[in-house]
Structure formats: C-alpha cells, structure tokens
Write a protein that holds these residues in place. Structure first.
Motif, PDB file in Angstrom:
ATOM      1  N   ASP A  38       0.882  -1.164   0.000  1.00 14.62           N
ATOM      2  CA  ASP A  38       0.000   0.000   0.000  1.00 14.62           C
ATOM      3  C   ASP A  38       0.919   1.213   0.000  1.00 14.62           C
ATOM      4  O   ASP A  38       1.538   1.529   1.006  1.00 14.62           O
ATOM      5  N   HIS A  39       1.042   1.865  -1.151  1.00  7.69           N
ATOM      6  CA  HIS A  39       2.067   2.902  -1.320  1.00  7.69           C
ATOM      7  C   HIS A  39       1.467   4.190  -1.864  1.00  7.69           C
ATOM      8  O   HIS A  39       0.690   4.186  -2.813  1.00  7.69           O
ATOM      9  N   HIS A  40       1.840   5.285  -1.237  1.00  7.41           N
ATOM     10  CA  HIS A  40       1.468   6.613  -1.738  1.00  7.41           C
ATOM     11  C   HIS A  40       2.672   7.170  -2.497  1.00  7.41           C
ATOM     12  O   HIS A  40       3.741   7.343  -1.925  1.00  7.41           O
ATOM     13  N   CYS A  41       2.498   7.424  -3.775  1.00  8.73           N
ATOM     14  CA  CYS A  41       3.595   7.964  -4.593  1.00  8.73           C
ATOM     15  C   CYS A  41       3.819   9.431  -4.236  1.00  8.73           C
ATOM     16  O   CYS A  41       2.869  10.187  -4.064  1.00  8.73           O
ATOM     17  N   GLY A  42       5.060   9.795  -4.151  1.00 12.13           N
ATOM     18  CA  GLY A  42       5.416  11.167  -3.810  1.00 12.13           C
ATOM     19  C   GLY A  42       5.121  12.137  -4.938  1.00 12.13           C
ATOM     20  O   GLY A  42       4.847  11.747  -6.075  1.00 12.13           O
ATOM     21  N   TYR A  43       5.213  13.393  -4.627  1.00 18.44           N
ATOM     22  CA  TYR A  43       4.903  14.429  -5.599  1.00 18.44           C
ATOM     23  C   TYR A  43       6.023  14.675  -6.599  1.00 18.44           C
ATOM     24  O   TYR A  43       5.889  15.496  -7.479  1.00 18.44           O
ATOM     25  N   THR A  45       7.278  11.922  -8.203  1.00 22.43           N
ATOM     26  CA  THR A  45       7.223  10.738  -9.055  1.00 22.43           C
ATOM     27  C   THR A  45       6.855  11.180 -10.460  1.00 22.43           C
ATOM     28  O   THR A  45       5.901  11.929 -10.672  1.00 22.43           O
ATOM     29  N   VAL A  46       7.615  10.716 -11.445  1.00 25.22           N
ATOM     30  CA  VAL A  46       7.455  11.203 -12.813  1.00 25.22           C
ATOM     31  C   VAL A  46       6.054  10.972 -13.369  1.00 25.22           C
ATOM     32  O   VAL A  46       5.375  11.905 -13.773  1.00 25.22           O
ATOM     33  N   GLU A  47       5.570   9.719 -13.395  1.00 27.88           N
ATOM     34  CA  GLU A  47       4.282   9.445 -14.036  1.00 27.88           C
ATOM     35  C   GLU A  47       3.144   9.211 -13.061  1.00 27.88           C
ATOM     36  O   GLU A  47       1.984   9.337 -13.422  1.00 27.88           O
ATOM     37  N   ASP A  48       3.457   8.821 -11.830  1.00 34.94           N
ATOM     38  CA  ASP A  48       2.409   8.452 -10.878  1.00 34.94           C
ATOM     39  C   ASP A  48       2.310   9.444  -9.724  1.00 34.94           C
ATOM     40  O   ASP A  48       1.982   9.082  -8.598  1.00 34.94           O
ATOM     41  N   ASP A  49       2.568  10.685 -10.009  1.00 32.25           N
ATOM     42  CA  ASP A  49       2.574  11.756  -9.028  1.00 32.25           C
ATOM     43  C   ASP A  49       1.294  11.765  -8.196  1.00 32.25           C
ATOM     44  O   ASP A  49       0.206  11.946  -8.722  1.00 32.25           O
ATOM     45  N   GLY A  50       1.440  11.543  -6.882  1.00 35.32           N
ATOM     46  CA  GLY A  50       0.303  11.627  -5.973  1.00 35.32           C
ATOM     47  C   GLY A  50      -0.631  10.437  -5.974  1.00 35.32           C
ATOM     48  O   GLY A  50      -1.632  10.442  -5.261  1.00 35.32           O
ATOM     49  N   LYS A  51      -0.352   9.389  -6.744  1.00 32.24           N
ATOM     50  CA  LYS A  51      -1.242   8.228  -6.797  1.00 32.24           C
ATOM     51  C   LYS A  51      -1.079   7.361  -5.555  1.00 32.24           C
ATOM     52  O   LYS A  51      -0.039   7.337  -4.919  1.00 32.24           O
ATOM     53  N   HIS A  52      -2.134   6.630  -5.256  1.00 32.03           N
ATOM     54  CA  HIS A  52      -2.139   5.651  -4.168  1.00 32.03           C
ATOM     55  C   HIS A  52      -2.199   4.278  -4.839  1.00 32.03           C
ATOM     56  O   HIS A  52      -3.172   3.957  -5.506  1.00 32.03           O
TER      57      HIS A  52
END
Length: 89
Positions: A38-43, A45-52
């Motif tokens: 269960d991972h929150h992508c950081g701001y 992240t190139v393509e998955d910015d802000g995704k959970h």
C-alpha cells in the motif's frame, strides 16, 4: 471505573493474488504469507505523481517477481532454533 465493551472490527476474510488470481480464506494456511503493498507515490514521481497504489501478491508470485532482488537482513527462525553443532554434550 471503566466498563469495557467489545465492538466487532472489520478484517480481511478473503485475499486474492493480483498476479495469478490465487485466493486464501482468513483461516487457511498461507493467508499470512500474502504480501500486501500500500504505497502513496510522492509528488516528485514522474508518471504516478500523488497516486495511491495497492497490490496483493501470494508468496509464490512475490518471490517470482522480486526474489532476485531480496536482501535478507535477518532470519528469525534460525535465530530461535538451537544450532546442534554449538551444543555441548
């Protein structure tokens, strides 16, 4: 004085592997071996910015996919089992 009461808590009854589709019920052997990410992508992240992102994998699929990259730091089973060669007779 405190009077306690129990409330039912939600729990995972069935888990499915997102790769192979295998499933385990809560009381079945192997249920605890599932790996749930269960991972929150950081701001940044190139393509998955802000995704959970979530993924559930059975142990076999987890080992197949990521086993070559494992770094085992500690084996708790060998830490609690006595080493017969070190026992005095």
């Amino acid at each position: 004085m405190k009077l306690l009461d129990a409330k039912p808590a939600p729990f995972v009854q069935l888990i499915l592997c997102d790769k192979c589709g295998g499933e385990k019920q809560h009381q079945e052997p192997g249920f605890e071996e599932f790996v749930c990410i269960d991972h929150h992508c950081g701001y940044t992240t190139v393509e998955d910015d802000g995704k959970h992102i979530q993924v559930d994998l059975c142990y076999a699929c987890f080992k197949e996919m990521l086993g070559p990259y494992w770094r085992v730091k500690y084996n708790w089973i060998t830490a609690i089992e006595p080493n017969p060669s070190k026992l005095k007779t």
